[in-house]
Design an enzyme around this catalytic site. Structure first.
Site, PDB file in Angstrom:
ATOM      1  N   HIS A 301       0.381  -0.666  -0.485  1.00  0.00           N
ATOM      2  CA  HIS A 301       0.230   0.025  -0.244  1.00  0.00           C
ATOM      3  C   HIS A 301       1.179   1.003  -0.037  1.00  0.00           C
ATOM      4  O   HIS A 301       0.917   2.010  -0.451  1.00  0.00           O
ATOM      5  CB  HIS A 301      -1.435   0.140   1.508  1.00  0.00           C
ATOM      6  CG  HIS A 301      -1.691   0.763   1.250  1.00  0.00           C
ATOM      7  ND1 HIS A 301      -2.044   2.120  -0.166  1.00  0.00           N
ATOM      8  CD2 HIS A 301      -2.834   1.389   2.247  1.00  0.00           C
ATOM      9  CE1 HIS A 301      -3.218   2.579   0.276  1.00  0.00           C
ATOM     10  NE2 HIS A 301      -3.323   2.337   1.454  1.00  0.00           N
ATOM     11  N   HIS A 347      -2.527  -0.060 -12.269  1.00  0.00           N
ATOM     12  CA  HIS A 347      -3.064   0.171 -11.133  1.00  0.00           C
ATOM     13  C   HIS A 347      -4.414  -0.749 -10.585  1.00  0.00           C
ATOM     14  O   HIS A 347      -4.834  -0.747 -11.900  1.00  0.00           O
ATOM     15  CB  HIS A 347      -3.393   1.976 -11.205  1.00  0.00           C
ATOM     16  CG  HIS A 347      -4.374   2.785 -10.208  1.00  0.00           C
ATOM     17  ND1 HIS A 347      -5.588   2.170  -9.709  1.00  0.00           N
ATOM     18  CD2 HIS A 347      -4.213   3.236  -8.869  1.00  0.00           C
ATOM     19  CE1 HIS A 347      -5.786   2.756  -8.073  1.00  0.00           C
ATOM     20  NE2 HIS A 347      -4.780   3.534  -7.736  1.00  0.00           N
ATOM     21  N   ARG A 356      -2.784  12.101 -11.078  1.00  0.00           N
ATOM     22  CA  ARG A 356      -1.245  12.476  -9.425  1.00  0.00           C
ATOM     23  C   ARG A 356      -0.021  12.968 -10.244  1.00  0.00           C
ATOM     24  O   ARG A 356       0.522  13.535  -9.480  1.00  0.00           O
ATOM     25  CB  ARG A 356      -1.763  11.822  -8.589  1.00  0.00           C
ATOM     26  CG  ARG A 356      -3.566  11.437  -7.937  1.00  0.00           C
ATOM     27  CD  ARG A 356      -3.625  10.676  -6.484  1.00  0.00           C
ATOM     28  NE  ARG A 356      -3.352   9.430  -7.457  1.00  0.00           N
ATOM     29  CZ  ARG A 356      -3.227   8.169  -6.274  1.00  0.00           C
ATOM     30  NH1 ARG A 356      -3.446   8.313  -5.216  1.00  0.00           N
ATOM     31  NH2 ARG A 356      -3.030   7.740  -7.561  1.00  0.00           N
ATOM     32  N   ASP A 402       3.214   7.032  -7.905  1.00  0.00           N
ATOM     33  CA  ASP A 402       4.676   6.736  -7.035  1.00  0.00           C
ATOM     34  C   ASP A 402       5.199   7.057  -7.854  1.00  0.00           C
ATOM     35  O   ASP A 402       6.583   7.243  -7.434  1.00  0.00           O
ATOM     36  CB  ASP A 402       4.161   4.952  -6.292  1.00  0.00           C
ATOM     37  CG  ASP A 402       3.431   5.195  -4.977  1.00  0.00           C
ATOM     38  OD1 ASP A 402       3.233   6.159  -4.372  1.00  0.00           O
ATOM     39  OD2 ASP A 402       2.290   4.370  -5.292  1.00  0.00           O
ATOM     40  N   ARG A 428      -3.061  11.565   4.085  1.00  0.00           N
ATOM     41  CA  ARG A 428      -4.420  10.784   3.715  1.00  0.00           C
ATOM     42  C   ARG A 428      -5.281  11.413   4.933  1.00  0.00           C
ATOM     43  O   ARG A 428      -6.728  10.368   5.011  1.00  0.00           O
ATOM     44  CB  ARG A 428      -3.841   9.360   3.442  1.00  0.00           C
ATOM     45  CG  ARG A 428      -4.894   7.927   3.517  1.00  0.00           C
ATOM     46  CD  ARG A 428      -5.948   8.077   2.832  1.00  0.00           C
ATOM     47  NE  ARG A 428      -4.850   8.521   1.154  1.00  0.00           N
ATOM     48  CZ  ARG A 428      -5.024   7.654   0.271  1.00  0.00           C
ATOM     49  NH1 ARG A 428      -5.464   5.910   0.418  1.00  0.00           N
ATOM     50  NH2 ARG A 428      -4.582   7.829  -0.782  1.00  0.00           N
ATOM     51  N   ARG A 448     -19.907  -5.602   8.777  1.00  0.00           N
ATOM     52  CA  ARG A 448     -19.975  -7.111   9.318  1.00  0.00           C
ATOM     53  C   ARG A 448     -20.350  -7.933   8.040  1.00  0.00           C
ATOM     54  O   ARG A 448     -21.647  -8.427   8.336  1.00  0.00           O
ATOM     55  CB  ARG A 448     -21.050  -7.277  10.458  1.00  0.00           C
ATOM     56  CG  ARG A 448     -20.905  -8.959  11.258  1.00  0.00           C
ATOM     57  CD  ARG A 448     -19.664  -9.078  11.195  1.00  0.00           C
ATOM     58  NE  ARG A 448     -19.583 -10.640  12.094  1.00  0.00           N
ATOM     59  CZ  ARG A 448     -19.629 -11.411  10.786  1.00  0.00           C
ATOM     60  NH1 ARG A 448     -19.593 -11.318  10.647  1.00  0.00           N
ATOM     61  NH2 ARG A 448     -19.594 -12.912  12.185  1.00  0.00           N
TER      62      ARG A 448
END
Length: 466
Positions: A301, A347, A356, A402, A428, A448
């Site tokens: 991540h 990605h 970005r 990145d 973030r 849940r």
């Protein structure tokens, strides 16, 4: 109001009605974010209640066996308000693309990049803020920034071999002692008031994160030198870079851009989903965000920009710094043929160049066009996608965020790669905490989902096929 009108002109009639509605919801002259939220929330609660009454049983999608074994990729299972990721257009923050945010969001005096405060305001309210509203937020965060003494002592006593992300997570968890929400919940506060306390905790946490992050940086890489005092006349990013020890105004501009574009990326990524999940248990924002940071610390991540720099450095070591397109192409093929990937490309959702990446490339073209590492990144941008298309395996051969961020940080002297994920984490917070406020405002329940064993899944499939 003039800014909203300009935004409407830029975005066209499709979004203009939304902007006019937002202007009616709260006066552009109001600078108190909580007051604006208090006006917006009942309207949104009513809108969603009506929507669920009318369409609550509507089927949204199908779930396949591959989705269950494949990390739930493509499975629609969350409501996440602050941003939506389009495979072709990239991220949209409350409907606004990155180029639109760069144009519309307020900037620092003499600056060209959007202020993260403006982005947070947009994520929380859906409205483009005025300069006065952003200034109020800068001062509000400065007012809330001081760290309690036990957190300072804790940070100062961490061993230097403890990873920066571990330090960040631990310090944020320790801030739980200051939680307004945890205290009020223990006293039996009404559910209708949950969002107000989550808002207060989130504002406090965002305000304190640069202090925590700067202290970690100074302790690990600057011999424990002091971070100095917060200046209430400076914006959030400027205070952060000052505390880190960087005085170059271009680096401050880069940080404003970096903290804006890394803030949110829909709700399914590990850090966003983790904060949403943990928050659904009514854990306070400190505990929810610390959990998110533990997810961000995972190499799949938050470590991608480090992997890009390692690969670029190895490339230069093996083929030299001034490499021809042909040699670069051969090196890329060697990487792929050895079973590895080209870091920074591809990605899970995007199918075009990450916007970005594009805005960071534009920053580099403006401020460091002759930097050797940037020139290499630009050269790769011309070559890698074609090679990946020839190989035929990649669903998305284009660069992601990145592929560029580490190179920019290195240029301005921040060479400590282990620290980069901390910057990602500070950014973030803007997205996941904005969503956390709305999750409690809208009364989202405990998450849940139902799980199945392989044996149970096989029996289910057999019963369907039989």
């Amino acid at each position: 109001m003039a800014l909203l009108t300009a935004a409407a002109r830029l975005l066209g009639t499709k979004n203009a009605s939304c902007l006019v509605l937002a202007a009616r919801h709260a006066s552009a002259s109001s600078t108190n974010l909580k007051d604006i939220l208090a006006d917006l929330i009942p309207k949104e609660q009513a809108r969603i209640k009506t929507f669920r009454q009318q369409h609550g049983k509507t089927v949204v999608g199908q779930i396949t066996v591959d989705m269950m074994y494949g990390g739930m990729r493509g499975m629609k299972g969350l409501v996440y308000e602050t941003s939506v990721l389009d495979p072709d257009e990239g991220i949209r923050f409350r409907g606004f693309s990155i180029p639109e945010c760069q144009k519309l969001l307020p900037k620092a005096k003499g600056g060209e990049e959007p202020l993260p405060e403006g982005l947070f305001w947009l994520l929380v309210t859906g409205q483009i803020p005025t300069e006065e509203q952003v200034s109020w937020l800068s001062k509000e965060w400065a007012k809330r920034a001081a760290l309690p003494s036990h957190v300072v002592t804790m940070l100062d006593n961490f061993p230097t071999n403890l990873h920066p992300m571990s330090q960040l997570s631990a310090a944020v968890t320790a801030l739980n002692s200051e939680s307004n929400f945890a205290r009020a919940y223990a006293e039996g506060i009404s559910r209708t008031k949950y969002w107000e306390l989550i808002y207060e905790d989130s504002m406090d946490l965002i305000a304190k994160l640069p202090c925590i992050a700067a202290k970690i940086y100074r302790n690990l890489y600057r011999e424990g030198s002091g971070i100095g005092a917060i200046d209430s006349n400076l914006d959030w990013s400027h205070n952060f870079t000052n505390m880190l020890g960087y005085t170059d105004s271009q680096f401050t501009e880069l940080m404003r851009l970096y903290l804006t574009i890394h803030s949110d990326h829909e709700g399914g990524n590990v850090s966003a989903h983790t904060s949403h999940l943990v928050g659904s248990a009514l854990s306070d924002p400190y505990l929810s965000f610390a959990a998110a940071m533990n997810g961000l610390a995972g190499p799949l991540h938050g470590l991608a920009n480090q992997e890009v720099l390692v690969w670029l450095t190895q490339l230069q070591k093996e083929v030299g710094k001034d490499v021809s397109d042909e040699k670069l192409r051969d090196y890329i093929w060697n990487t792929l043929n050895s079973g590895r990937v080209v870091p920074g490309y591809g990605h899970a959702v995007l199918r075009k160049t990450d916007p970005r990446y594009t805005c960071q490339r534009e920053f580099a073209l403006k401020h460091l066009p002759n930097d050797p590492m940037f020139k290499l990144v630009a050269q790769l941008y011309k070559i890698v996608p074609n090679v990946l298309l020839e190989q035929g395996k990649a669903k998305n051969p284009w660069p992601n965020v990145d592929a560029h961020s580490g190179v920019l940080l290195q240029y301005y002297g921040m060479t400590e790669m282990n620290y980069y994920t901390v910057l990602f984490g500070v950014s973030r917070a803007l997205g996941v905490l904005a969503q956390l406020i709305w999750s409690r405002a809208l009364g989202f329940p405990l998450e849940r989902p139902k799980s199945m064993s392989t044996e149970g899944l096989m029996k289910f499939v057999d019963s369907k096929s039989g």
